[in-house]
Design an enzyme around this catalytic site. Structure first.
Site, PDB file in Angstrom:
ATOM      1  N   GLN A  26      -8.977  -6.710 -10.772  1.00  0.00           N
ATOM      2  CA  GLN A  26      -9.303  -5.447 -10.165  1.00  0.00           C
ATOM      3  C   GLN A  26      -9.130  -4.268 -11.064  1.00  0.00           C
ATOM      4  O   GLN A  26      -9.684  -3.351 -11.436  1.00  0.00           O
ATOM      5  CB  GLN A  26      -9.184  -5.438  -8.669  1.00  0.00           C
ATOM      6  CG  GLN A  26      -9.197  -3.956  -8.147  1.00  0.00           C
ATOM      7  CD  GLN A  26      -9.160  -3.946  -6.731  1.00  0.00           C
ATOM      8  OE1 GLN A  26      -9.995  -4.347  -5.902  1.00  0.00           O
ATOM      9  NE2 GLN A  26      -7.969  -3.219  -6.324  1.00  0.00           N
TER      10      GLN A  26
ATOM     11  N   HIS B 240       1.008  -1.056  -0.232  1.00  0.00           N
ATOM     12  CA  HIS B 240       0.060   0.028   0.015  1.00  0.00           C
ATOM     13  C   HIS B 240       1.057   1.303  -0.145  1.00  0.00           C
ATOM     14  O   HIS B 240       0.668   2.164  -0.645  1.00  0.00           O
ATOM     15  CB  HIS B 240      -0.771  -0.003   1.220  1.00  0.00           C
ATOM     16  CG  HIS B 240      -1.901  -0.965   1.348  1.00  0.00           C
ATOM     17  ND1 HIS B 240      -1.706  -1.817   2.240  1.00  0.00           N
ATOM     18  CD2 HIS B 240      -2.917  -1.241   0.804  1.00  0.00           C
ATOM     19  CE1 HIS B 240      -2.742  -2.854   2.396  1.00  0.00           C
ATOM     20  NE2 HIS B 240      -3.507  -2.295   1.206  1.00  0.00           N
TER      21      HIS B 240
ATOM     22  N   SER C  62      -2.818  -8.070   3.054  1.00  0.00           N
ATOM     23  CA  SER C  62      -3.162  -7.713   4.440  1.00  0.00           C
ATOM     24  C   SER C  62      -3.896  -9.241   5.123  1.00  0.00           C
ATOM     25  O   SER C  62      -3.731  -9.354   6.196  1.00  0.00           O
ATOM     26  CB  SER C  62      -4.646  -6.990   4.453  1.00  0.00           C
ATOM     27  OG  SER C  62      -4.294  -5.662   3.749  1.00  0.00           O
TER      28      SER C  62
HETATM   29  P1  AMP Z   1      -6.561  -3.416  -0.397  1.00  0.00           P
HETATM   30  O1  AMP Z   1      -6.329  -2.644   0.799  1.00  0.00           O
HETATM   31  O2  AMP Z   1      -6.164  -4.931  -0.338  1.00  0.00           O
HETATM   32  O3  AMP Z   1      -7.865  -3.211  -0.859  1.00  0.00           O
HETATM   33  O4  AMP Z   1      -5.603  -3.094  -1.422  1.00  0.00           O
HETATM   34  C1  AMP Z   1      -5.717  -1.698  -1.913  1.00  0.00           C
HETATM   35  C2  AMP Z   1      -4.375  -1.333  -2.972  1.00  0.00           C
HETATM   36  O5  AMP Z   1      -3.463  -1.845  -2.400  1.00  0.00           O
HETATM   37  C3  AMP Z   1      -4.817  -2.384  -4.381  1.00  0.00           C
HETATM   38  O6  AMP Z   1      -4.871  -1.394  -5.193  1.00  0.00           O
HETATM   39  C4  AMP Z   1      -4.083  -3.380  -4.141  1.00  0.00           C
HETATM   40  O7  AMP Z   1      -3.786  -3.705  -5.458  1.00  0.00           O
HETATM   41  C5  AMP Z   1      -2.980  -2.794  -3.692  1.00  0.00           C
HETATM   42  N1  AMP Z   1      -1.763  -3.814  -3.090  1.00  0.00           N
HETATM   43  C6  AMP Z   1      -2.248  -4.668  -2.160  1.00  0.00           C
HETATM   44  N2  AMP Z   1      -1.291  -5.662  -1.920  1.00  0.00           N
HETATM   45  C7  AMP Z   1      -0.040  -4.809  -2.729  1.00  0.00           C
HETATM   46  C8  AMP Z   1       1.311  -5.530  -2.936  1.00  0.00           C
HETATM   47  N3  AMP Z   1       1.773  -6.350  -2.479  1.00  0.00           N
HETATM   48  N4  AMP Z   1       1.993  -4.588  -3.845  1.00  0.00           N
HETATM   49  C9  AMP Z   1       1.417  -3.695  -4.400  1.00  0.00           C
HETATM   50  N5  AMP Z   1       0.237  -3.321  -4.165  1.00  0.00           N
HETATM   51  C10 AMP Z   1      -0.553  -3.968  -3.537  1.00  0.00           C
END
Ligand code: AMP
Length: 285
Positions: free
Chosen positions: A159, A43, A192
């Site tokens: 997504q 994130h 997460s």
């Molecule tokens: P989330 O909180 O899981 O909905 O993710 C929020 C954003 O963070 C989304 O655009 C995800 O694709 C991105 N994201 C989650 N994990 C990673 C990661 N390991 N590397 C890069 N972006 C991530």
């Protein structure tokens, strides 16, 4: 939180809409990072990018109920606003938006947005309604934050494609900025949901990236047959006792269509369950 960075914490969407409007009138470019919190370095890489491309960085933290299925982990999803604020204090974040459920979904909320086609494969098949929830909340957040740029991780590749398509089809004046997957040193993609894993499950989870990297290596060594490549990945997963494989696919990374002969730039994506925890990962050939 350190004194270096004291973002405005806004919980009310009307307040943020007015604030964003005033920023735009003053010619400021807004860069937006939507998240569900439980922040990690993946994130934070998006937040860094937002800092780089915009004048004002807005991060939202909202665990969106409409993207969780009935038997999924909405209730137990990690909520740690203080920890999240603390992590964000190392970055230039101007606004943290943490709306309440009723602000995003007031009584009588009846409107949903769907990107047909792209949502009907991969995670969409295994999580019915998931992407409808994602596009609905993302469009609503876009209308509240009014970003010029929105930064999304390739970790959730489907997504990302769906949001890009929504932006194109609905002519939203927002540039979607994709960012690469951040991994642990040993290769595990940050998520997460990694917090749910026990020590032995964490060791098992490492097999996901191992399977993907092995497919990549075989591709680079000349194997172009998609079913052969997929079988190589599957064997690594099953040999390591990962029995619950939802999918492992090689697809065109533009329109997510299935292909027969792998080419450079194709997407290799998988989803598995380890215990109760659903994990996804992908790489580009
Ligand atoms: P989330 O909180 O899981 O909905 O993710 C929020 C954003 O963070 C989304 O655009 C995800 O694709 C991105 N994201 C989650 N994990 C990673 C990661 N390991 N590397 C890069 N972006 C991530």
């Amino acid at each position: 939180m350190s004194d270096l960075n004291r973002p405005l914490i806004i919980t009310n969407s009307s307040e943020l809409q007015s604030y964003s409007e005033s920023l735009k009138i003053n010619g400021k470019k807004i860069a937006f990072v939507p998240t569900m919190g439980a922040l990690h370095k993946g994130h934070l890489s998006l937040v860094s990018k937002a800092n780089e491309i915009g004048d004002v960085t807005v991060v939202s933290i909202f665990v969106n109920p409409t993207q969780f299925g009935e038997n999924e982990d909405f209730e137990r999803y990690t909520r740690d606003p203080e920890g999240d604020f603390d992590k964000l204090s190392g970055y230039k974040v101007d606004v943290i938006f943490t709306p309440e459920h009723n602000d995003i979904y007031p009584d009588g909320f009846k409107t949903y947005v769907e990107v047909t086609g792209l949502q009907d494969c991969m995670c969409g098949l295994h999580r019915p309604g998931h992407f409808r929830g994602v596009t609905t909340v993302v469009l609503k957040l876009f209308n509240i934050v009014k970003p010029d740029y929105a930064v999304f991780g390739q970790k959730d590749f489907q997504q990302l494609k769906i949001v890009e398509k929504m932006v194109k089809d609905l002519k939203l004046e927002i540039e979607i900025v994709p960012m690469p997957i951040i991994r642990e040193e040993d290769g595990l993609a940050l998520s997460s949901r990694n917090k749910y894993l026990t020590k032995s499950q964490r060791a098992k989870a490492l097999i996901l990236s191992k399977a993907l990297f092995s497919i990549q290596q075989n591709f680079e060594q000349g194997c172009k047959d998609v079913s052969e490549l997929i079988n190589i990945g599957k064997k690594i997963l099953t040999d390591n006792n990962i029995e619950s494989i939802e999918y492992i696919d090689i697809r065109d990374s533009g329109d997510l269509s299935l292909i027969q002969n792998a080419e450079s730039g194709n997407l290799v994506a998988l989803a598995v369950r380890i215990g109760e925890t659903r994990l996804i990962d992908n790489i580009m050939l």
